[in-house]
Enzyme design. Structure first.
Site, PDB file in Angstrom:
ATOM      1  N   ASP A 222      11.214 -15.217 -40.999  1.00  0.00           N
ATOM      2  CA  ASP A 222      12.109 -15.169 -39.849  1.00  0.00           C
ATOM      3  C   ASP A 222      13.503 -15.669 -40.226  1.00  0.00           C
ATOM      4  O   ASP A 222      13.640 -16.666 -40.953  1.00  0.00           O
ATOM      5  CB  ASP A 222      11.505 -16.076 -38.763  1.00  0.00           C
ATOM      6  CG  ASP A 222      12.192 -15.948 -37.424  1.00  0.00           C
ATOM      7  OD1 ASP A 222      12.175 -14.843 -36.862  1.00  0.00           O
ATOM      8  OD2 ASP A 222      12.738 -16.957 -36.931  1.00  0.00           O
ATOM      9  N   GLU A 281      13.396 -10.968 -42.810  1.00  0.00           N
ATOM     10  CA  GLU A 281      14.181 -10.524 -41.659  1.00  0.00           C
ATOM     11  C   GLU A 281      15.605 -11.008 -41.896  1.00  0.00           C
ATOM     12  O   GLU A 281      15.947 -12.148 -41.612  1.00  0.00           O
ATOM     13  CB  GLU A 281      13.637 -11.131 -40.366  1.00  0.00           C
ATOM     14  CG  GLU A 281      14.326 -10.538 -39.147  1.00  0.00           C
ATOM     15  CD  GLU A 281      14.699 -11.526 -38.037  1.00  0.00           C
ATOM     16  OE1 GLU A 281      15.041 -11.070 -36.951  1.00  0.00           O
ATOM     17  OE2 GLU A 281      14.682 -12.744 -38.272  1.00  0.00           O
TER      18      GLU A 281
HETATM   19  C1  NOJ Z   1      13.901 -13.475 -35.080  1.00  0.00           C
HETATM   20  C2  NOJ Z   1      12.672 -13.191 -34.289  1.00  0.00           C
HETATM   21  O1  NOJ Z   1      12.239 -11.896 -34.556  1.00  0.00           O
HETATM   22  C3  NOJ Z   1      13.046 -13.417 -32.852  1.00  0.00           C
HETATM   23  O2  NOJ Z   1      12.050 -12.963 -31.977  1.00  0.00           O
HETATM   24  C4  NOJ Z   1      13.350 -14.869 -32.650  1.00  0.00           C
HETATM   25  O3  NOJ Z   1      13.801 -15.071 -31.334  1.00  0.00           O
HETATM   26  C5  NOJ Z   1      14.432 -15.348 -33.616  1.00  0.00           C
HETATM   27  N1  NOJ Z   1      14.237 -14.860 -34.947  1.00  0.00           N
HETATM   28  C6  NOJ Z   1      14.462 -16.843 -33.685  1.00  0.00           C
HETATM   29  O4  NOJ Z   1      13.318 -17.318 -34.354  1.00  0.00           O
END
Ligand code: NOJ
Length: 562
Positions: A222, A281
């Site tokens: 993440d 991500e």
């Molecule tokens: C990316 C995640 O996919 C999202 O759902 C989340 O709110 C943020 N990162 C913060 O962790």
């Protein structure tokens, strides 16, 4: 007749066989909305385990499960209070083990979600930091700073939270006085960790090992571009209200120091057997910067958000595909493709909007509404564009059913922190997170045995339920199944990409991946599959009567006549 040799431009050669993840199709399970085993209206791990057969039948290679760890759920579990356990809402640790074991029994690999940029404010470390007070070792694990101005009443810098509002919150010290501020790039219940602190690094390596030892095949990371901040936490040039994650630039994003973390994690994964892998991500532009995350000693893959955010435009898509493959080839990584996830408006809805490129932060009943039929037609065409490309593809649960966004969700149901933090100006992401429809005539469309559902499902989910599509020729589910089967059979994932120039114009595009010819018409006059090819799959429902014609908003797959 044999296939003529069309004029082509080679962008990417086929690859030799490699580890499984290089050409895998990975399905994202968003556990609270996948399948509810205990009937409380929130999906859970036992429920998800019972539905794994669906994913095996669909034909994916792996599953990525969004967070199921103990959490106060202020950001749907991306606020983790304990990285080594399961929230009672989702089950117990043994349920996670059972999920992984059952997935493996079906031949599916499992990625779990790692959230290293921030913890929950309920995490033991953050509680200890509050109690220990300023300039303590406990506070040094986070980004606590004194405020600016008289009595430190102003935040330490001008950064804004991605979810809206300031990125700093002031604490009350143990003696009751107004105290220091802590940084949170997301909700105030998600304090950012200080990744210059060796304890933070050691802790996350231990967390990786904890899950690797339990048998997971890897991790989705993440906010992979956010963990390291520029030294001194400098002000942004000007205060910005821009919270669009596509514009992540500045002293808190994509700092060079982040790569050292991934090198150390790669060494941890490489010390295990079985080709464990990580996917980042990272909302990073341009693609040449993104490629730095997937160098051979770092993360294995990174989501391709340039593809996800492309408009429905042949020239733009062609450019993104070319640039993606070229950028990843410079470091020997495979390119990934993705159309939807739990943070964006579902593509069956985006593509049915008057401005199909709009990313938006949710759609509400008072906003312009999509053309559902057009959206589905284009979503199916987009799926065949994506699944014919070489590399790895990520599917979001429900896209195989052609699910649209819930665009008329009642505002009182909204739970995404974005809704509150933007003062109700952005609807947020709840509309793409609505529980799945499995059986059209069952309570909650089969999501939960009691009919409970944490978000109300829209009526259109009945006609798109799995049992209305399974075994039905022309359904979206059978289209995905057929595409995934052909993809495997033709070794598409490890294949090549060459543009077929005669068929690439303002409104259409065509490419060859090995022998597979993919022709996509994104909205113009019908185009023809060249002589010498036989259509094997088409995204519209014309079946055999479609012949070799590719009408607007349609993609076909064809192979040479032999
Ligand atoms: C990316 C995640 O996919 C999202 O759902 C989340 O709110 C943020 N990162 C913060 O962790």
């Amino acid at each position: 007749m044999t296939a003529t040799s069309p004029a082509t431009t080679l962008v990417h050669p086929a690859s030799p066989a490699g580890p499984w993840w290089r050409d895998a199709v990975v399905y994202q399970v968003y556990p609270r909305s996948f399948a509810d085993g205990d009937g409380d209206g929130i999906g859970d791990l036992p429920g998800a385990t019972t539905r794994l057969g669906h994913l095996a039948e669909l034909g994916v290679d792996a599953v990525w499960v969004s967070p199921f760890y103990p959490s106060p759920q202020h950001d749907a579990g991306y606020d983790v209070a304990d990285y080594r356990d399961v929230d009672p809402m989702f089950g117990v640790l043994a349920d996670a083990d059972a999920f992984v074991a059952e997935a493996h029994r079906y031949g599916l690999r499992v990625f779990v979600d790692l959230v290293p940029n921030h913890t929950s404010s309920e995490h033991a470390w953050f509680r200890a930091a509050l109690t220990a007070g300023p300039r303590s070792a406990e506070r040094d694990r986070y980004l606590f700073r004194d405020g600016r101005g008289p009595a430190g009443a102003q935040p330490p810098n001008n950064w804004r939270s991605t979810f809206g509002g300031p990125a700093w919150t002031r604490v009350t010290e143990p003696d009751g006085t107004p105290g220091q501020w802590y940084l949170h790039l997301f909700d105030e219940t998600q304090p950012d960790l200080d990744w210059t602190n060796p304890q933070v690094r050691a802790e996350f390596e231990a967390v990786l090992r904890f899950w690797l030892d339990r048998g997971v095949d890897g991790f989705r990371i993440d906010v992979a571009h956010g963990m390291v901040k520029a030294p001194g936490l400098p002000d942004l040039p000007e205060a910005s209200d821009d919270t669009d994650p596509r514009h992540h630039q500045g002293p808190m994003w994509d700092q060079d120091g982040v790569h050292e973390i991934y090198r150390s994690w790669r060494a941890v994964l490489d010390s295990y057997d079985g080709d464990r892998a990580m996917v980042a991500e990272a909302w990073v532009t341009p693609l040449s910067r993104l490629a730095r995350y997937v160098r051979p000693d770092e993360v294995h893959q990174s989501f391709n958000f340039a593809f996800l955010t492309s408009r429905w435009d042949a020239a733009e898509l062609r450019t993104v595909v070319t640039e993606s493959l070229t950028a990843m080839d410079t470091v020997g990584a495979t390119t990934t493709w993705v159309l939807s996830n739990h943070d964006v408006v579902r593509h069956a809805t985006r593509l049915g909007m008057a401005d199909p490129g709009s990313f938006g932060s949710g759609i509400g009943a008072d906003d312009p509404q999509p053309d559902l039929e057009l959206g589905l037609r284009r979503a199916r065409a987009a799926a065949l564009i994506m699944l014919g490309l070489p590399g790895s593809a990520y599917l979001y649960q429900g896209e195989e059913l052609g699910l649209p966004e819930h665009t008329t969700l009642d505002d009182t149901e909204r739970q995404d922190p974005v809704w509150e933090r933007t003062g109700h100006t952005q609807k947020g992401r709840d509309g793409c997170r609505v529980p799945l429809p499995w059986e059209a005539d069952a309570p909650a469309y089969g999501f939960s045995p009691t009919g409970a559902s944490w978000l109300t499902q829209p009526a259109v989910f009945a006609e798109r339920a799995l049992d209305r599509q399974r075994g039905v020729a022309g359904s979206t589910y059978e289209l995905y199944r057929a595409a995934l089967a052909r993809r495997r059979e033709l070794a598409v994932g490890s294949g090549s990409l060459a543009w077929v120039e005669d068929l690439c114009g303002a409104t259409s595009m065509a490419y060859l991946n090995r022998d597979l010819l993919v022709v996509a018409n994104l909205g113009g006059e019908p185009v023809q599959v060249p002589d010498g090819y036989r259509v094997i799959l088409r995204s519209d429902t014309a079946g055999a009567s479609g012949g070799s014609e590719v009408p607007a908003d349609t993609t076909v797959w064809a192979v040479p006549l032999t």
